[in-house]
Design a protein around this motif. Structure first.
Motif, PDB file in Angstrom:
ATOM      1  N   GLU A 116       0.784  16.522 -60.140  1.00 25.13           N
ATOM      2  CA  GLU A 116       1.207  16.015 -58.834  1.00 25.13           C
ATOM      3  C   GLU A 116       1.763  14.591 -58.910  1.00 25.13           C
ATOM      4  O   GLU A 116       1.471  13.739 -58.075  1.00 25.13           O
ATOM      5  CB  GLU A 116       0.045  16.074 -57.833  1.00 25.13           C
ATOM      6  CG  GLU A 116      -0.608  17.434 -57.705  1.00 25.13           C
ATOM      7  CD  GLU A 116       0.365  18.517 -57.259  1.00 25.13           C
ATOM      8  OE1 GLU A 116       1.306  18.187 -56.513  1.00 25.13           O
ATOM      9  OE2 GLU A 116       0.202  19.682 -57.662  1.00 25.13           O
ATOM     10  N   GLN A 148       9.184  12.694 -59.207  1.00 20.04           N
ATOM     11  CA  GLN A 148      10.056  13.839 -59.452  1.00 20.04           C
ATOM     12  C   GLN A 148       9.347  14.935 -60.242  1.00 20.04           C
ATOM     13  O   GLN A 148       9.833  16.062 -60.331  1.00 20.04           O
ATOM     14  CB  GLN A 148      11.300  13.395 -60.232  1.00 20.04           C
ATOM     15  CG  GLN A 148      12.169  12.386 -59.499  1.00 20.04           C
ATOM     16  CD  GLN A 148      13.243  11.813 -60.400  1.00 20.04           C
ATOM     17  OE1 GLN A 148      13.112  11.797 -61.627  1.00 20.04           O
ATOM     18  NE2 GLN A 148      14.324  11.329 -59.795  1.00 20.04           N
ATOM     19  N   ARG A 150       6.167  17.371 -61.218  1.00 20.44           N
ATOM     20  CA  ARG A 150       4.960  18.040 -60.720  1.00 20.44           C
ATOM     21  C   ARG A 150       3.893  18.116 -61.807  1.00 20.44           C
ATOM     22  O   ARG A 150       2.726  17.819 -61.571  1.00 20.44           O
ATOM     23  CB  ARG A 150       5.299  19.455 -60.235  1.00 20.44           C
ATOM     24  CG  ARG A 150       4.113  20.232 -59.701  1.00 20.44           C
ATOM     25  CD  ARG A 150       4.571  21.351 -58.777  1.00 20.44           C
ATOM     26  NE  ARG A 150       5.519  22.259 -59.407  1.00 20.44           N
ATOM     27  CZ  ARG A 150       5.159  23.351 -60.104  1.00 20.44           C
ATOM     28  NH1 ARG A 150       3.895  23.654 -60.246  1.00 20.44           N
ATOM     29  NH2 ARG A 150       6.084  24.125 -60.633  1.00 20.44           N
ATOM     30  N   TYR A 165       9.547  18.887 -59.314  1.00 19.76           N
ATOM     31  CA  TYR A 165       9.581  19.243 -57.905  1.00 19.76           C
ATOM     32  C   TYR A 165      11.010  19.630 -57.523  1.00 19.76           C
ATOM     33  O   TYR A 165      11.979  19.113 -58.092  1.00 19.76           O
ATOM     34  CB  TYR A 165       9.160  18.052 -57.039  1.00 19.76           C
ATOM     35  CG  TYR A 165       7.678  17.777 -57.010  1.00 19.76           C
ATOM     36  CD1 TYR A 165       6.800  18.657 -56.387  1.00 19.76           C
ATOM     37  CD2 TYR A 165       7.159  16.619 -57.577  1.00 19.76           C
ATOM     38  CE1 TYR A 165       5.438  18.395 -56.336  1.00 19.76           C
ATOM     39  CE2 TYR A 165       5.803  16.343 -57.539  1.00 19.76           C
ATOM     40  CZ  TYR A 165       4.945  17.245 -56.916  1.00 19.76           C
ATOM     41  OH  TYR A 165       3.597  16.989 -56.879  1.00 19.76           O
ATOM     42  N   ALA A 166      11.131  20.522 -56.562  1.00 20.84           N
ATOM     43  CA  ALA A 166      12.442  20.774 -55.970  1.00 20.84           C
ATOM     44  C   ALA A 166      12.909  19.505 -55.267  1.00 20.84           C
ATOM     45  O   ALA A 166      12.081  18.658 -54.873  1.00 20.84           O
ATOM     46  CB  ALA A 166      12.341  21.933 -54.970  1.00 20.84           C
ATOM     47  N   ASP A 167      14.206  19.343 -55.105  1.00 21.91           N
ATOM     48  CA  ASP A 167      14.753  18.111 -54.524  1.00 21.91           C
ATOM     49  C   ASP A 167      14.118  17.765 -53.176  1.00 21.91           C
ATOM     50  O   ASP A 167      13.831  16.601 -52.891  1.00 21.91           O
ATOM     51  CB  ASP A 167      16.271  18.233 -54.360  1.00 21.91           C
ATOM     52  CG  ASP A 167      16.999  18.096 -55.681  1.00 21.91           C
ATOM     53  OD1 ASP A 167      16.357  17.664 -56.661  1.00 21.91           O
ATOM     54  OD2 ASP A 167      18.197  18.423 -55.735  1.00 21.91           O
ATOM     55  N   ASP A 168      13.891  18.778 -52.366  1.00 22.17           N
ATOM     56  CA  ASP A 168      13.334  18.527 -51.032  1.00 22.17           C
ATOM     57  C   ASP A 168      11.855  18.132 -51.081  1.00 22.17           C
ATOM     58  O   ASP A 168      11.317  17.634 -50.089  1.00 22.17           O
ATOM     59  CB  ASP A 168      13.486  19.776 -50.148  1.00 22.17           C
ATOM     60  CG  ASP A 168      14.948  20.056 -49.810  1.00 22.17           C
ATOM     61  OD1 ASP A 168      15.760  19.121 -49.911  1.00 22.17           O
ATOM     62  OD2 ASP A 168      15.262  21.210 -49.471  1.00 22.17           O
ATOM     63  N   ASP A 169      11.209  18.358 -52.222  1.00 21.91           N
ATOM     64  CA  ASP A 169       9.778  18.059 -52.346  1.00 21.91           C
ATOM     65  C   ASP A 169       9.492  16.792 -53.139  1.00 21.91           C
ATOM     66  O   ASP A 169       8.323  16.444 -53.345  1.00 21.91           O
ATOM     67  CB  ASP A 169       9.051  19.235 -53.010  1.00 21.91           C
ATOM     68  CG  ASP A 169       9.118  20.509 -52.184  1.00 21.91           C
ATOM     69  OD1 ASP A 169       9.104  20.383 -50.940  1.00 21.91           O
ATOM     70  OD2 ASP A 169       9.195  21.605 -52.768  1.00 21.91           O
ATOM     71  N   ARG A 171       8.623  13.248 -54.122  1.00 20.40           N
ATOM     72  CA  ARG A 171       7.810  12.283 -53.400  1.00 20.40           C
ATOM     73  C   ARG A 171       7.955  10.895 -54.021  1.00 20.40           C
ATOM     74  O   ARG A 171       8.643  10.736 -55.042  1.00 20.40           O
ATOM     75  CB  ARG A 171       6.343  12.721 -53.432  1.00 20.40           C
ATOM     76  CG  ARG A 171       5.811  12.934 -54.851  1.00 20.40           C
ATOM     77  CD  ARG A 171       4.414  13.519 -54.850  1.00 20.40           C
ATOM     78  NE  ARG A 171       4.405  14.849 -54.237  1.00 20.40           N
ATOM     79  CZ  ARG A 171       3.282  15.532 -53.991  1.00 20.40           C
ATOM     80  NH1 ARG A 171       2.112  15.008 -54.315  1.00 20.40           N
ATOM     81  NH2 ARG A 171       3.339  16.730 -53.454  1.00 20.40           N
ATOM     82  N   ASN A 227      11.634   7.095 -54.570  1.00 20.07           N
ATOM     83  CA  ASN A 227      11.656   8.493 -54.160  1.00 20.07           C
ATOM     84  C   ASN A 227      13.033   9.118 -54.374  1.00 20.07           C
ATOM     85  O   ASN A 227      13.418  10.066 -53.689  1.00 20.07           O
ATOM     86  CB  ASN A 227      11.212   8.665 -52.707  1.00 20.07           C
ATOM     87  CG  ASN A 227      12.226   8.069 -51.731  1.00 20.07           C
ATOM     88  OD1 ASN A 227      13.025   7.208 -52.100  1.00 20.07           O
ATOM     89  ND2 ASN A 227      12.176   8.517 -50.480  1.00 20.07           N
ATOM     90  N   LYS A 229      16.004  11.340 -55.828  1.00 15.45           N
ATOM     91  CA  LYS A 229      16.061  12.703 -56.333  1.00 15.45           C
ATOM     92  C   LYS A 229      16.644  12.709 -57.743  1.00 15.45           C
ATOM     93  O   LYS A 229      17.316  11.772 -58.151  1.00 15.45           O
ATOM     94  CB  LYS A 229      16.894  13.584 -55.393  1.00 15.45           C
ATOM     95  CG  LYS A 229      16.276  13.748 -54.015  1.00 15.45           C
ATOM     96  CD  LYS A 229      17.122  14.634 -53.130  1.00 15.45           C
ATOM     97  CE  LYS A 229      16.480  14.788 -51.745  1.00 15.45           C
ATOM     98  NZ  LYS A 229      17.293  15.643 -50.855  1.00 15.45           N
TER      99      LYS A 229
END
Length: 232
Positions: A116, A148, A150, A165-169, A171, A227, A229
């Motif tokens: 995470e 970026q 996970r 992580y996917a781009d929208d996720d 953090r 944050n 991408k």
């Protein structure tokens, strides 16, 4: 004074020139033995090297090299060494495929070092990597900050498995480029999120001027979290 006899001793020691032909023959024979041994070990031994397989290569290298140019080392004893080492390798490999405990003993286990977007400090220390080495590996995989990422797993071969992580996720996370890491923040002001420079823990900036001690690693060194991408 340097003489021709000295040069001959340096180049050939006490061997006659004809010994070079014997070296050629010995090298060809040992090359064929190495080739057969590697074929016997299978693709598994070529694709990646575990600790056990590295011991195998070192042992075979020593057994192969000496008979190539030492006239007092016979080829037959070296062949017996090859036969014994490869047999042990095949036996142990089959045992490790059958028994999980033996496999873990020889190969080790994959090590989770990021979950995470945060470094698992105990596991990271067990990896034996410095932060610079680890972040360099991630940068080679187009990682800019830990938000970026996970999961990062260090496989038994030493290779890195990186899940993003996917781009929208994506953090907020600790930036891993040297210039960003060196730029420590002195207060919460003008920063929406800050990240611990050691473990990557992220927290929302507070109103107080004084920066906190990180509850995860007890260090008070923070940088501005990113944050952005992934690119590429």
């Amino acid at each position: 004074m340097f003489e021709i006899a000295d040069l001959r001793k340096i180049l050939l020691h006490d061997h006659p020139v004809t010994f070079l032909l014997e070296v050629v023959l010995r090298t060809v024979i040992m090359f064929l033995i190495i080739l057969i041994a590697l074929r016997a070990s299978g693709k598994r031994g070529i694709k990646q090297l575990s600790i056990f397989e590295l011991v195998l290569i070192i042992g075979l290298g020593s057994a192969a090299g000496d008979p190539m140019f030492y006239d007092d080392v016979g080829i037959l004893p070296a062949f017996v060494v090859f036969l014994v080492v490869i047999s042990l390798y095949i036996i142990v490999t089959r045992l490790s495929d059958r028994f999980v405990k033996i496999e873990k003993l020889l190969e080790g286990e994959p090590l989770y070092v990021i979950r995470e977007g945060k470094l698992l400090m105990d596991a990271f220390r067990d990896s034996g990597l410095s932060q610079d080495e680890f972040f360099a590996e991630l940068r080679l995989r187009n990682v800019e900050h830990l938000g970026q990422v996970r999961t990062v797993l260090i496989e038994t071969s030493g290779e890195f498995s990186v899940l993003f992580y996917a781009d929208d996720d994506v953090r907020y996370g600790l930036p891993i480029f040297p210039d960003k890491l060196r730029h420590k923040v002195s207060s919460h002001q003008n920063h929406e999120y800050i990240a611990c420079a050691k473990c990557g823990s992220v927290r929302k900036a507070a109103h107080s001027e004084k920066l906190p001690v990180c509850p995860e690693c007890d260090v008070c060194e923070w940088v501005e979290a990113s944050n952005a991408k992934r690119v590429g």
